[in-house]
Enzyme design. Sequence first.
Site, PDB file in Angstrom:
ATOM      1  N   SER A  66      53.367  54.067  45.358  1.00 20.75           N
ATOM      2  CA  SER A  66      54.265  54.210  46.516  1.00 20.75           C
ATOM      3  C   SER A  66      55.315  55.276  46.259  1.00 20.75           C
ATOM      4  O   SER A  66      55.881  55.854  47.187  1.00 20.75           O
ATOM      5  CB  SER A  66      54.969  52.875  46.804  1.00 20.75           C
TER       6      SER A  66
ATOM      7  N   GLY B  23      48.249  50.767  42.604  1.00 18.14           N
ATOM      8  CA  GLY B  23      48.694  50.702  41.212  1.00 18.14           C
ATOM      9  C   GLY B  23      49.876  49.793  40.989  1.00 18.14           C
ATOM     10  O   GLY B  23      50.819  50.135  40.293  1.00 18.14           O
TER      11      GLY B  23
ATOM     12  N   TYR C 228      48.227  31.560  42.787  1.00 15.47           N
ATOM     13  CA  TYR C 228      49.392  32.156  43.422  1.00 15.47           C
ATOM     14  C   TYR C 228      50.287  31.052  43.960  1.00 15.47           C
ATOM     15  O   TYR C 228      49.942  30.343  44.886  1.00 15.47           O
ATOM     16  CB  TYR C 228      48.981  33.095  44.557  1.00 15.47           C
TER      17      TYR C 228
ATOM     18  N   PHE D 225      53.079  51.305  42.032  1.00 20.10           N
ATOM     19  CA  PHE D 225      53.478  52.546  41.358  1.00 20.10           C
ATOM     20  C   PHE D 225      53.245  53.761  42.251  1.00 20.10           C
ATOM     21  O   PHE D 225      54.068  54.680  42.322  1.00 20.10           O
ATOM     22  CB  PHE D 225      52.707  52.698  40.047  1.00 20.10           C
TER      23      PHE D 225
ATOM     24  N   HIS E 156      38.093  33.589  39.234  1.00 20.19           N
ATOM     25  CA  HIS E 156      39.234  34.477  39.006  1.00 20.19           C
ATOM     26  C   HIS E 156      39.122  35.225  37.677  1.00 20.19           C
ATOM     27  O   HIS E 156      39.371  36.427  37.597  1.00 20.19           O
ATOM     28  CB  HIS E 156      40.529  33.643  39.036  1.00 20.19           C
TER      29      HIS E 156
END
Length: 334
Positions: free
Chosen positions: A221, A216, A64, A219, A133
């Site tokens: 939200s 998701g 990140y 998604f 990871h």
Amino acid sequence: MSNLKQVKLGSQGLTVPSIGLGCMGMTGMMGMKVYGESNEKEAIATIHRSFELGGNFLDTADLYGPFKNEQLISQAIDGKRNQYIIATKFGFEMDDNGNGAGRTNGSKNYVKKAAERSLRNLNTDYIDLYYLHRLDRDTPVEETVEAMSELVKEGKVRYIGLSEVGSETIRRAHKVHPLTAVQTEYSLFERQVEELGVLQTLKELGIGFVAYSPLGRGFISGEIQHPEDIPADDFRRYLPRFQGEQFYKNIELLNEVKKMAQEKQVAISKLAIAWVIAKGHVPIPGTKRVKYLEQNISAATIELSIEDVSRLEAIIPLGTQTGDRYADMKDVNL
């Protein structure tokens, strides 16, 4: 700190809040924006607010940024390191400038190199939970986990885990050194770990499950109503869930979940997070804004009945096609 419920993650001794904080979006990843624009000041305020509410379990990775996310967390927790539980991940091979993250590397030498670099970036002498990871298919998982085990013996890592792996890999790894947790995308719209028996394997072995993207990828939200609502430089543009006909089929399912949320008079995102917690797992919804952080953490106070859980799962039954979680699933070990 609030009385956010504490839960055992796995059976090796790690205790965490019932909900964690995914930090990826605070810096983006490999030059791509993740969930819109980032603001360092707001991101740090979000970490601090999480702590005030009892949410001291932070999830990051060297990828990140790269590296910027770990460095941001270091800045945010300065002076309170021992009051936080930090999980980070390694496995995408990069040099110290963050270049070359095209392949996975789980070799013994790279494990050590990546861990030392994360320790520097986090400005700490130990990592609470260290994940691979993604599986390196060219290196036996036993070699990778043996190297991670040595980090535990040296006191540089306290607990270890894997991300996006299948049952066979989990069993092989666990024989070398007990795993504390496995992390995979998991939500009402992504339940492959149930379909393939991974959760059953974890239960059998006493390994905890950490659910990333329990909303998701945003998604659930409900704020995205058309694929065009996603900025052109946002990585979600490339995810099958957000593309074409599949997107609109998912919206139909989401609208049914929304009806239940309205009946219960809670935000749909809270209902989705509460479902993960009711299943006995630890969700780590990602956000970089205080407003959403407070909303997500409050989901931990919602108690769903067995009937509630069953009703939600009847809306999106196991096996429902909602789109793969990645455009290219080759790095996911199933």
